[in-house]
Design an enzyme around this catalytic site. Structure first.
Site, PDB file in Angstrom:
ATOM      1  N   ASP A 154       0.847  -1.202   0.000  1.00 48.71           N
ATOM      2  CA  ASP A 154       0.000   0.000   0.000  1.00 48.71           C
ATOM      3  C   ASP A 154       0.879   1.248   0.000  1.00 48.71           C
ATOM      4  O   ASP A 154       2.112   1.145   0.038  1.00 48.71           O
ATOM      5  CB  ASP A 154      -0.980  -0.002   1.185  1.00 48.71           C
TER       6      ASP A 154
ATOM      7  N   HIS B 271      -2.696   3.042  -4.837  1.00 44.70           N
ATOM      8  CA  HIS B 271      -2.235   2.586  -3.514  1.00 44.70           C
ATOM      9  C   HIS B 271      -0.837   1.973  -3.571  1.00 44.70           C
ATOM     10  O   HIS B 271      -0.565   0.981  -2.910  1.00 44.70           O
ATOM     11  CB  HIS B 271      -3.219   1.555  -2.934  1.00 44.70           C
TER      12      HIS B 271
ATOM     13  N   GLU C  98      -9.694   2.655  -5.421  1.00 43.98           N
ATOM     14  CA  GLU C  98      -9.282   4.034  -5.128  1.00 43.98           C
ATOM     15  C   GLU C  98      -8.047   4.472  -5.916  1.00 43.98           C
ATOM     16  O   GLU C  98      -7.031   4.842  -5.327  1.00 43.98           O
ATOM     17  CB  GLU C  98      -9.020   4.173  -3.620  1.00 43.98           C
TER      18      GLU C  98
HETATM   19  C1  ACM Z   1     -10.925  -0.192   0.469  1.00 45.64           C
HETATM   20  O1  ACM Z   1     -11.410  -0.069   1.598  1.00 45.64           O
HETATM   21  N1  ACM Z   1     -10.295   0.818  -0.091  1.00 45.64           N
HETATM   22  C2  ACM Z   1     -11.022  -1.431  -0.263  1.00 45.64           C
END
Ligand code: ACM
Ligand code: ZN
Length: 524
Positions: A190, A251, A315
């Site tokens: 991440d 991410h 995201e």
């Molecule tokens: C998430 O909570 N961004 C999968």
């Protein structure tokens, strides 16, 4: 001869319920089994009780080792005996059971016999057996017939925001296997930290695993490939499959910090030191970015023998792609056009996911992605993990794709408060009582009506760790809410009963105490 030992962690169920007449009052097992027919009388364990396992060698060894490490240590019988024995017997099939994870547990005054069509089924029978034994080492005579509602019963851990040491990961696997959870989704990369050793790209861990926290101290940690193999094997001994997650294409600031050329602009950066969504993402305009992902996948795949590989997909802000000549050239070359449903950049995200799918298919893996992978068009074989509500799971099932439900708003995000926020440790926000978690039904009525409910493969709870500064806080958020997840994942809808769950949870607390779990005690 080894003594049959009973630790304080084991079962208090019979005393609580010994004189009751109904199944509900007599079993204190979580998750509650499909059916139980209990009668008067008991099987008494003692230090002469033997263990006889009739199963293929690999399962036989796994189960024997597991029982040797459990509160009971039963000596193996030298030959098949019928008196004072616990028998585990693998059979071709069981009548009335459709899942290979199902089992039948029969208790007579002379023996306990667990039959199942797989090692996993025997293991789950053993878990039920262990929860049924009371502190006098007795368990009630009768028959339990059981199988799971869902094949996928998951929990996700996030060691990126706050690292989880190997021993604690194993502890969670130990505890959750007691409650028949069978899938561990491991979020390994991440923005705030890259947590898996990749030998071809050493800077991922040298640089990408470390960040400077707010107070100026370095925070870091990662798993070596040897540690990962050890954890995956530990999980397999408990019939848990590990699904790794490699986030793409967003991410990934920690990886980009190590190898800045992975992003559109290629500017130097550092792993993200605040939470939230990062705008700097990977550049799908660059072929070298895909080469990087291919190399990483090549090292990760051999570590994780399961069928599924999670490619993230959530995201991913698209602003950098809009302004990147390489991304725009890719959009043009691939004919990714904006239409009334999707922008060209959303289609570019879909292009990344489809390449990930092909890359992983070469290794025999199927992809799972967060529900954003629906945007721009779903990859042909992808399974969707529905987190922004249930809409993604429903859309996926309507397209005849499998889905796993983990909607935050329905109680599947366990990073929220579960009591009064004035006295609870700081959390990301939101409020999810145990009862709310318990009440979640992962199969929406619309899918039942349309005959598409078979695509809901299961349910998962996620433990995002922004505010889980240490494993004590993580456990505090996980438990007892994960026990409610276990029951919604295993038990048929018509057997669920929150009041009865509240009664049975007292037995489970004894087990959590036995594993030294820092669980939350619901406030009155
Ligand atoms: C998430 O909570 N961004 C999968
Ligand atoms: Zn780009």
């Amino acid at each position: 001869m080894r003594k049959l030992t009973l630790l304080a962690s084991v079962a208090v169920s019979l005393l609580l319920a010994g004189c009751a007449k109904e199944q509900k009052e007599t079993l204190s097992v979580i998750p509650v089994p499909l059916s139980a027919d209990l009668q008067k009388g008991a099987f008494q364990l003692n230090d002469q009780t033997k263990l006889w396992i009739d199963a293929p060698q690999e399962d036989k060894t796994r189960l024997a080792d597991y029982i040797a490490g459990s509160p009971f240590q039963l000596d193996a019988a030298l030959e098949e005996v019928v008196d004072n024995v616990v028998i585990l017997q693998q059979v071709d099939r069981l009548p009335d059971i459709t899942s290979s994870e199902g089992y039948v547990l029969e208790v007579t005054p002379k023996q306990v016999k667990i039959r199942a069509a797989s090692g996993a089924g025997l293991f789950y029978g053993v878990q039920t057996f262990l929860q049924m034994v009371n502190e006098k080492k007795e368990l009630p005579v009768g028959t339990v017939t059981d199988e799971p509602r869902f094949a996928y019963r998951g929990m996700m851990l996030d060691p990126c925001r706050h690292f989880i040491p190997v021993e604690n990961v194993k502890k969670q696997l130990d505890v959750l296997s007691l409650f028949k959870i069978n899938t561990f989704h491991w979020h390994l990369t991440d923005d705030q930290g890259w947590r898996i050793e990749i030998k071809k790209y050493p800077k991922l861990t040298e640089i990408g695993s470390k960040r400077i926290d707010g107070e100026g101290t370095e925070y870091g940690g990662f798993y070596t490939q040897e540690e990962i193999k050890d954890i995956v094997a530990y999980a397999a001994e408990r019939f848990i499959t590990v699904i790794p997650e490699l986030e793409t294409p967003g991410h990934e600031l920690a990886a980009i910090s190590a190898y800045p050329e992975l992003s559109c602009k290629g500017q130097p950066t550092t792993p993200r030191i605040i939470w939230g969504v990062e705008d700097i993402v990977m550049c799908p305009g660059k072929e070298d970015m895909f080469k990087f992902l291919e190399d990483v996948v090549e090292e990760m795949v051999p570590l994780f023998p399961g069928t599924y590989f999670h490619i993230g997909g959530d995201e991913c802000p698209k602003s950098s792609w809009k302004n990147c000549p390489a991304c725009q050239a890719r959009i043009k070359a691939e004919g990714l056009k904006t239409d009334k449903n999707h922008t060209a950049e959303e289609r570019l995200q879909s292009y990344v996911i489809q390449r990930m799918e092909k890359m992983l298919a070469k290794h025999g893996k199927k992809i799972i992605g967060w529900d954003e992978i629906l945007e721009g068009g779903l990859s042909p074989e992808a399974t969707v993990m529905s987190w922004r509500g249930e809409a993604g799971g429903i859309a996926s099932a309507l397209q005849d794709h499998d889905a796993i439900m983990t909607p935050g708003g329905n109680g599947m995000y366990l990073d929220t408060f579960q009591g009064d926020s004035k006295i609870e440790p700081v959390s990301i926000g939101g409020y999810t009582l145990l009862e709310k978690v318990y009440s979640y039904n992962p199969v929406p009525d619309t899918l039942v009506t349309l005959g598409k409910d078979k695509h809901i493969k299961g349910v998962q709870a996620n433990h995002w760790s922004e505010y889980m500064y240490n494993t004590d806080i993580m456990e505090y958020r996980m438990y007892p809410r994960m026990l409610a997840v276990s029951e919604i994942a295993w038990t048929p809808l018509d057997k669920k009963d929150y009041k009865d769950f509240e009664r049975r949870i007292n037995n489970a607390y004894v087990r959590l105490d036995g594993h030294d779990v820092n669980y939350h005690i619901p406030q009155p």
